[in-house]
Structure formats: structure tokens, C-alpha cells
Design a protein around this motif. Structure first.
Motif, PDB file in Angstrom:
ATOM      1  N   GLY A 102       0.793  -1.214   0.000  1.00  0.00           N
ATOM      2  CA  GLY A 102       0.000   0.000   0.000  1.00  0.00           C
ATOM      3  C   GLY A 102       0.827   1.265   0.000  1.00  0.00           C
ATOM      4  O   GLY A 102       0.293   2.355  -0.121  1.00  0.00           O
ATOM      5  N   THR A 144     -13.100  -2.323  -7.072  1.00  0.00           N
ATOM      6  CA  THR A 144     -11.874  -1.682  -6.605  1.00  0.00           C
ATOM      7  C   THR A 144     -12.033  -0.170  -6.548  1.00  0.00           C
ATOM      8  O   THR A 144     -11.623   0.481  -5.584  1.00  0.00           O
ATOM      9  N   ALA A 147     -14.166   0.927  -3.657  1.00  0.00           N
ATOM     10  CA  ALA A 147     -13.391   0.920  -2.412  1.00  0.00           C
ATOM     11  C   ALA A 147     -12.497   2.153  -2.329  1.00  0.00           C
ATOM     12  O   ALA A 147     -12.356   2.760  -1.261  1.00  0.00           O
ATOM     13  N   ASP A 148     -11.914   2.539  -3.460  1.00  0.00           N
ATOM     14  CA  ASP A 148     -11.075   3.749  -3.472  1.00  0.00           C
ATOM     15  C   ASP A 148     -11.906   4.997  -3.171  1.00  0.00           C
ATOM     16  O   ASP A 148     -11.431   5.925  -2.511  1.00  0.00           O
ATOM     17  N   ALA A 151     -12.295   5.510   0.499  1.00  0.00           N
ATOM     18  CA  ALA A 151     -11.063   5.489   1.285  1.00  0.00           C
ATOM     19  C   ALA A 151     -10.800   6.872   1.874  1.00  0.00           C
ATOM     20  O   ALA A 151     -11.247   7.882   1.331  1.00  0.00           O
ATOM     21  N   PRO A 152     -10.089   6.948   2.987  1.00  0.00           N
ATOM     22  CA  PRO A 152      -9.808   8.259   3.590  1.00  0.00           C
ATOM     23  C   PRO A 152      -8.794   9.038   2.774  1.00  0.00           C
ATOM     24  O   PRO A 152      -8.121   8.489   1.892  1.00  0.00           O
ATOM     25  N   LEU A 154      -5.494  10.322   1.860  1.00  0.00           N
ATOM     26  CA  LEU A 154      -4.159   9.810   2.159  1.00  0.00           C
ATOM     27  C   LEU A 154      -3.269  10.861   2.804  1.00  0.00           C
ATOM     28  O   LEU A 154      -2.375  10.535   3.583  1.00  0.00           O
ATOM     29  N   TRP A 174     -13.196   9.369   9.662  1.00  0.00           N
ATOM     30  CA  TRP A 174     -13.468   8.364   8.634  1.00  0.00           C
ATOM     31  C   TRP A 174     -13.888   7.063   9.272  1.00  0.00           C
ATOM     32  O   TRP A 174     -13.192   6.512  10.108  1.00  0.00           O
ATOM     33  N   PRO A 176     -15.075   3.478   7.829  1.00  0.00           N
ATOM     34  CA  PRO A 176     -15.218   2.756   6.549  1.00  0.00           C
ATOM     35  C   PRO A 176     -16.610   2.200   6.319  1.00  0.00           C
ATOM     36  O   PRO A 176     -17.129   2.259   5.197  1.00  0.00           O
ATOM     37  N   GLU A 179     -18.994   5.136   5.515  1.00  0.00           N
ATOM     38  CA  GLU A 179     -18.737   5.697   4.192  1.00  0.00           C
ATOM     39  C   GLU A 179     -19.269   4.773   3.107  1.00  0.00           C
ATOM     40  O   GLU A 179     -19.901   5.225   2.141  1.00  0.00           O
ATOM     41  N   GLN A 240     -16.235  11.637  -4.235  1.00  0.00           N
ATOM     42  CA  GLN A 240     -16.454  10.240  -4.604  1.00  0.00           C
ATOM     43  C   GLN A 240     -16.874  10.095  -6.067  1.00  0.00           C
ATOM     44  O   GLN A 240     -16.396   9.198  -6.773  1.00  0.00           O
TER      45      GLN A 240
END
Length: 516
Positions: A102, A144, A147-148, A151-152, A154, A174, A176, A179, A240
Motif C-alpha cells: 500500500g 476496486t 473501495a477507493d 477510502a480516507p 491519504l 473516517w 469505513p 462511508e 467520490q
């Protein structure tokens, strides 16, 4: 409504071939495929298949994104999709040192390669596989990307780790599960709106979409706190949908950057204060209705045909009954007539047309008429659906309609069908049959929540009593299970107080007659 009835209205899906073409042309998927082909000579990668700095620059050049300041990010995103979907496969002979899973490729040194990426087996499917095979690959990539999307940030995580602290999800605001649940709910609402309002103009204002998840149904005027929550949700959705659009799920007009800057400057809601008066499906929370160009500033989104397919696929996987036009083609007439009353008009016709196309006119008509019989509560709705479906049947079905002319439940609608086609030799119906058909027709429309249908029913009630001065004296004697309910409804709907009173008296007589 029975437990096995549809929980969602049906949608009209594009063909698998059309959807597969859409999947291949989605920007993110197209870039991933192009990079997979480019990897034919082998591309050095880090742990987990991350593309390294030097090949990233070359890959960005290959995609024609070298002059775009976000080009490397777009390229890294497309490369990761290629890895996740198997368009490239990673040979990692050495499982040793390297960046942790990651870790961004940009932080890896040039000599951190621990494997080589080459085109994977899935790449050949994009050119030689079936449309469903292509869609399966795309669906995997879509998961995928979803899920991105939740995601929080970065940068928030990097800031925490740089300070030497442990990762604290609460500190970066955040959750998960929350969200993912919010995004699933938003996509579900978009799906429902698409099903209910099929047509070319399906753009939904982002504030209205956010409000549909947050503003309580019984709240006439959102409070400032609720508007603030809607605004925050709207900005999360803006981020998003920007992530989701390249994979082809949605068509999205982002929030105007000037509005985002205003939010950053004053920390307040980007929405005008005031009651919900906007043009969105849940009401855009604005003080005044906005002009089209102003609505667009707050973001507009719609599901693409590929997005409709994807959201439906996820719902089916979750056990939700999400019908599509064409599902009933191989089902019996009883299943068709039971489902059609719950379909929007245009989709009911499309479903009926596909069902009829698979049968000869006479066979279809006989099956429909047989399924339309019954004295149960939904029987009037089935007969109305049968009448509407029969209206689409070719004149070759005439023998089937003549076979039921003496049938108490079907003789009336058969005469209507024959008369509309100017068929000769139609016997006059008895008065009992006329009244029975009238009661049956009104009974089928009583449960409609549509304002236009209610207005039509009210006009029908008034017209019937105007044309037949003794209507109620005869109607209460009709041997139909819904006679009393129909007469009570006529009493509520009739604009004339005297006629309404007569209807209520007739309903009482009908109920007493049936009880006796």
C-alpha cells in the motif's frame, strides 16, 4: 403486497454487447488495458505490483498524459486497476525487502523493484472474450474503484504517520462502514430515480441527492444544522463521484470550484439557507428554486447505462429483487399479469412487447385471458393489465377473444378489444356485464397513488353518474367482490354531495347483501 413482489421497479438494460463496449471505452478501463499491452516487454514493479517512478514516467508518456499535471496520478490509478483486474500479472521471485503493502509508488527508490509485470490472461479476454466475460472483468475493477472512493484522504493519514503517532481513524473523521453504507445508499437512490423516471433528462442535483439520505421525510424546512450536514455530505459525494466517473458508473458535472473555495474560506455550508424548494427528487435545500445554470454549479449526476447494470448486479448479489425489462419473457401469463401493475407505464409496455414477441397472437391472448380470471383482491388489476397487454396483440388473436364473449369476467374486455378493431358481429353485452365491467375497472384503479390517475378516476365517476341516472340503484346489486369498496370510493370521489350520499347508501346495501 406479497413478500415475493418486486421491492424495486424494473429498469431497462442495454444489451450485453452495448454494455461491454461501454466498459471497454470507460477512460480508466481503456487506460488500464493500454498499459497492460504496453507491459509486454516487462515492467519492474514494487511489492503488490506498484509501478515505480521511472516506468511511471514512461507509462504516463505512453498514455499521452505527460503534459497533464495530474497525468502521473491518472496513470498510477490505471496501472493499479490493471493489477487488480488481472490485466497484468506480477512475477515476484523475491518476496524480500521493499515498501510495505500500500505504500505509494512515488515514495519507492528506483532500485526497489521486487518483481516484473507482464500482460495477464485477462487481457486477451478483452479482445476475444464474450461480452459477459468483459463485463465480469469490468465489475471486478468497479469494486476496486468503489473501495477507493470511500477510502480516507491519504494526506491526512500521511500527516498522522509523519508525526510518529498511530493511525487514528476517528481523528481523520473516517468510518469505513459508514462511508461505504452512505455511498451504497446514494447509488441505490440514483438507481431508484432512474427506474421511476426513465428518460433522457435524468441529471440529479447533488444537494438533492445528499438531502435524500439526510433530511427526514417529515421535515418541511431543514434546520441550519441539517443543511450543514447536507453540505458536508455533498462535498464528500463530490470527491467520490470524481473517482467513480472514469470507470463509467456515472456521468458527473462536478461542484463549481468557486463554491468549494467559498466553503474553504468561511467554513460554512455551500448551500443557500432556507426551505427545501429546489428541483431535485428530494428537494434541493435552497431558499428559492435555482435556474438550470445555478443548479449545475452545485453538481449534477446520473447513472450511466453501465452504472445501472453495475448497481443492479450489486443489488442482486445482496439478495435484493431488482427486476429488469425482459425478465418475464419466459414466464407464464399469470406471472406477467401479477407483475405489470407495479411497473411504470413505459416499462410495462416494453415488458409486454417482449413477452408477446415470444408467442403467437392467439396463444398469447388465450394465456392472458386465462390468467386474468379470478375473484381475489388483485384480480381486477390483472384484468386491467391483461386488457392493456391485449391492446398490443395483433388482430390474428381474434378467435381467442371471441371464445370468451359469454364469460362473465372476460366478456366485457373481449368486446372492447373487438370493437376497437371494428370486428363484425359483436353481440351486445347484457346490462349485468356492463355494470360488472364498470365495477371491475374502477376496482383496478382504486389503489393508484398517481395524481393523474386519481384525477382520471374522479372524472370517470362523475361521467358514469351523469350518463346513468339510476346508476347507484343498479350498481349495488352487481355480484363482484369489490362492489361495496368501489361504491364507497365513488362516494369519496364524486364532487356532487347528493350523488356522493347516494353512493354511500348503495355501498351499505352492497355490503349488507354480501353479508347476507
Amino acid at each position: 403486497m406479497s413478500a415475493d413482489r418486486p421491492t424495486l421497479p424494473p429498469v431497462r438494460l442495454h444489451t450485453e454487447a452495448e454494455l461491454a463496449r461501454d466498459a471497454l471505452s470507460a477512460p480508466l478501463m481503456a487506460r488500464a488495458a493500454k498499459l497492460a499491452r504496453w507491459a509486454e516487454r516487462g515492467v519492474p514493479v514494487g511489492v503488490g505490483g506498484e509501478i515505480l517512478q521511472e516506468p511511471l514516467a514512461a507509462a504516463t508518456e505512453h498514455l499521452g498524459l505527460a503534459d497533464d499535471e495530474d497525468g502521473p496520478a491518472y496513470t498510477a490509478e490505471a496501472w493499479q486497476l490493471a493489477v487488480d483486474t488481472g490485466l497484468v500479472e506480477i512475477d515476484e521471485p523475491d518476496d524480500g525487502a521493499g515498501a510495505a503493502d500500500g505504500e505509494p509508488a512515488a515514495d519507492l527508490p528506483d532500485d526497489a523493484a521486487v518483481g516484473t509485470a507482464t500482460p495477464g490472461e485477462e487481457l486477451s479476454i478483452l479482445t476475444s472474450g464474450s461480452p459477459q466475460d468483459i463485463l465480469d472483468i469490468w465489475l471486478g475493477g468497479m469494486e476496486t474503484v468503489l473501495a477507493d472512493a470511500v477510502a480516507p484522504d491519504l494526506s491526512d493519514i500521511a500527516e498522522q504517520l509523519a508525526d510518529g503517532g498511530e493511525l487514528d481513524l476517528d481523528a481523520i473523521d473516517w468510518n469505513p462502514e459508514e462511508e461505504a453504507e452512505l455511498l451504497d445508499g446514494i447509488l441505490g437512490n440514483l438507481y431508484l430515480l432512474t427506474a421511476l423516471h426513465e428518460g433522457p433528462d435524468q441529471d440529479v442535483p447533488l444537494p438533492a441527492l445528499a438531502a435524500s439520505m439526510i433530511v427526514p421525510d417529515d421535515m418541511d424546512e431543514p434546520t441550519d444544522d441539517v443543511l450543514e450536514e447536507v453540505s458536508e455530505a455533498m462535498m464528500r459525494l463530490d470527491d467520490q463521484f470524481r473517482v467513480l466517473e472514469p470507470i463509467g458508473i456515472v456521468a458527473y458535472t462536478p461542484v463549481d470550484e468557486a463554491l468549494i473555495e467559498e466553503l474553504d474560506e468561511d467554513g460554512e455550508t455551500v448551500l443557500p439557507r432556507g426551505p427545501s424548494a429546489g428541483s431535485g427528487p428530494a428537494g434541493t435545500p435552497t431558499a428559492e428554486p435555482l435556474a438550470d445554470e445555478d443548479v449545475a454549479r452545485y453538481g449534477l449526476v446520473r447513472l450511466t447505462p453501465l452504472g445501472i447494470y453495475a448497481v443492479r448486479a450489486r443489488m442482486l448479489d445482496a439478495g435484493v429483487h431488482a427486476p429488469a425489462v425482459g425478465d418475464l419473457t419466459d414466464k407464464g401469463a399469470d406471472v406477467l399479469l401479477d407483475a405489470l401493475p407495479d411497473y411504470p407505464e413505459t416499462l410495462a409496455q416494453a415488458e409486454s412487447e417482449q413477452w408477446l414477441a415470444a408467442r403467437t397472437p392467439v396463444d398469447a391472448a388465450r394465456d392472458l385471458l386465462a390468467a386474468a380470471r379470478g375473484d381475489d383482491e388483485r384480480a381486477p388489476l390483472r384484468r386491467l393489465a391483461a386488457q392493456q397487454t391485449l391492446s398490443l396483440v395483433a388482430p390474428d388473436a381474434e378467435p381467442a377473444l371471441r371464445e370468451v364473449l359469454d364469460d362473465r369476467q372476460l366478456g366485457g374486455l373481449a368486446r372492447v378489444w373487438l370493437a376497437e378493431r371494428a370486428a363484425p358481429g359483436i353481440p351486445e353485452p347484457s346490462q349485468d356485464m356492463i355494470f360488472w365491467l364498470t365495477v371491475d375497472t374502477i376496482a383496478a384503479q382504486l389503489d393508484s397513488a398517481d395524481d393523474e390517475a386519481a384525477a382520471e378516476l374522479r372524472e370517470l365517476v362523475r361521467s358514469l353518474t351523469d350518463q346513468h341516472s339510476g346508476f347507484f340503484d343498479a350498481a349495488w346489486r352487481v355480484d363482484h367482490p369489490a362492489t361495496a369498496d368501489v361504491l364507497e370510493a365513488m362516494g369519496r370521489l364524486h364532487p356532487d354531495k347528493k350523488a356522493a350520499k347516494e353512493a354511500r347508501k348503495a355501498a351499505f346495501k352492497a355490503r349488507s347483501r354480501r353479508a347476507g
